[in-house]
Design an enzyme around this catalytic site. Structure first.
Site, mmCIF file in Angstrom:
data_model
loop_
_atom_site.group_PDB
_atom_site.id
_atom_site.type_symbol
_atom_site.label_atom_id
_atom_site.label_comp_id
_atom_site.label_asym_id
_atom_site.label_seq_id
_atom_site.Cartn_x
_atom_site.Cartn_y
_atom_site.Cartn_z
ATOM 1 N N LYS A 56 -6.648 -14.342 -7.735
ATOM 2 C CA LYS A 56 -7.899 -14.298 -6.996
ATOM 3 C C LYS A 56 -8.808 -13.189 -7.553
ATOM 4 O O LYS A 56 -8.310 -12.136 -7.958
ATOM 5 C CB LYS A 56 -7.532 -14.008 -5.534
ATOM 6 C CG LYS A 56 -8.675 -14.014 -4.566
ATOM 7 C CD LYS A 56 -8.172 -13.671 -3.160
ATOM 8 C CE LYS A 56 -9.191 -12.800 -2.476
ATOM 9 N NZ LYS A 56 -8.773 -12.131 -1.277
ATOM 10 N N LYS A 76 -12.257 -7.188 -5.583
ATOM 11 C CA LYS A 76 -13.133 -6.041 -5.851
ATOM 12 C C LYS A 76 -12.334 -4.793 -6.180
ATOM 13 O O LYS A 76 -12.880 -3.821 -6.674
ATOM 14 C CB LYS A 76 -14.100 -5.802 -4.692
ATOM 15 C CG LYS A 76 -13.476 -5.377 -3.364
ATOM 16 C CD LYS A 76 -14.559 -5.096 -2.324
ATOM 17 C CE LYS A 76 -14.034 -4.495 -1.052
ATOM 18 N NZ LYS A 76 -13.834 -5.289 0.097
ATOM 19 N N LYS A 84 0.824 -1.212 0.000
ATOM 20 C CA LYS A 84 0.000 0.000 0.000
ATOM 21 C C LYS A 84 0.848 1.247 0.000
ATOM 22 O O LYS A 84 0.449 2.267 -0.570
ATOM 23 C CB LYS A 84 -0.963 0.009 1.197
ATOM 24 C CG LYS A 84 -2.131 -0.946 1.026
ATOM 25 C CD LYS A 84 -3.293 -0.592 1.949
ATOM 26 C CE LYS A 84 -4.452 -1.543 1.747
ATOM 27 N NZ LYS A 84 -5.530 -1.331 2.731
#
Ligand code: TRP
Length: 332
Positions: free
Chosen positions: A197, A200, A115
């Protein structure tokens, strides 16, 4: 019935609508666990602000996330559903635990590294101590089991380390939680790259199906799903795209591999992809209807938040008082 006392805790960020991957891999299983465990689900809005959010969007998504859970079958009468910022104990315990978490171990968190690379202009201290707040979430409720995806394993491990360290210094205070992956839960892959995977937050919106995608969108995304150059609908190694679509189809229809292979024998991928799209759209329709109904009823959602916060606060306050006593804060 010994499970009756066991506590399951999980948190989800209000950072976008969940995908069918989240639904099939997680929520749908939780629905079945509500009678066997004391289940507590939290919308972690305080975690969400570690990356920049538009306030109005965050507020709307908090309602939406709660509504999605209820629409997908989490029953507020049997589970506690609440919003993290409504229970001040989370921030309070996080501070105390910050003093039991080490700079070095937080620096090793791969999510922090990822991040901070992605948001290089906003590497704030909250992003760094994110896993400590997550530890507070879990430990306040003395959770036994924490259903989390692979990407949260390292944070859960850190939570256990912090809890063990605190218990070692101040005496038995926290239950040490375990990760939990229910058996039989499906792993749903990206439609664009079936070795990854489904997520979203994928930049490519065609890679995932959101629980709120309308029928046309679902059909289009399934049609476009990346598959191999073969044409036989059959589960096999190397046919990741088809295997993934077979998993999705199986989850929504309850059919076995053999049944699916027979159903589409000699028909090619096009027919199969349409059938997958239709099964998904049919399966999502009742959830979407219920979601739409709930979003029209903010007062109801707020009553669930309020009730959930009261229940959560009662439990959390006990743990926090114990912690404050143990560390030597004066109680009045
Ligand atoms: N970090 C988790 C995620 O991004 C969300 C989360 C916050 C969580 N607190 C939690 C998950 C406590 C489980 C338990 O997915």
């Amino acid at each position: 019935m010994e499970n009756q006392q066991k506590v399951i805790f999980s948190g989800v960020q209000p950072s976008g609508i969940l995908t069918i991957g989240n639904y099939l891999g997680a929520i749908r299983n939780w629905v079945g666990l509500q009678d066997d465990y004391r289940s507590i689900f939290c919308v972690v809005d305080m975690h969400a602000i570690t990356v920049r959010q538009t306030p109005a969007d965050l507020r709307r998504r908090t309602y939406e996330t709660l509504a999605i859970y209820i629409a997908a079958g989490i029953d507020p009468a049997r589970s506690t559903l609440f919003v993290q910022s409504h229970v001040p104990c989370h921030a309070e315990l996080a501070w105390v635990l910050n003093c039991s978490a080490m700079f070095g171990e937080l620096s090793r968190m791969t999510q922090f590294k990822d991040k901070s690379a992605k948001h290089a202009d906003n590497i704030n201290a909250g992003l760094f101590t994110y896993p400590v707040l997550m530890a507070a979430d879990i430990l306040l409720y003395q959770a036994d089991l924490v259903p989390v995806g692979q990407d949260q394993r390292q944070h859960l491990e850190l939570c256990r380390d912090i809890a063990n360290r605190f218990n070692g210094v101040y005496g038995e205070t926290f239950r040490i939680p375990d990760g939990y992956i229910p058996t039989g839960s499906a792993k749903i892959a990206s439609l664009n790259d079936p070795t990854k995977k489904m997520s979203k937050s994928d930049e490519n919106v065609n890679a995932f199906i959101s629980l709120l995608d309308d029928r046309d969108t679902v059909l289009r995304k399934c049609k476009r799903a990346v598959t191999d150059s073969d044409s036989e609908v059959r589960r096999a190694e190397g046919k990741d795209g088809i295997n993934n679509l077979m998993n999705i189809y199986a989850c929504f229809t309850g059919k076995s591999d053999a049944e699916i292979e027979r159903e589409f024998e000699g028909q090619g991928y096009g027919v199969f992809k349409t059938a997958v799209g239709e099964a998904v759209a049919d399966g999502l329709a009742p959830i979407q209807n219920e979601f739409a109904r709930l979003m029209q009823d903010k007062a109801y959602l707020e009553s669930i938040m309020r009730e959930g916060a009261e229940t959560a606060f009662r439990i959390a306050r006990k743990t926090l008082s114990k912690v404050y006593r143990k560390v030597g804060f004066v109680g009045l």
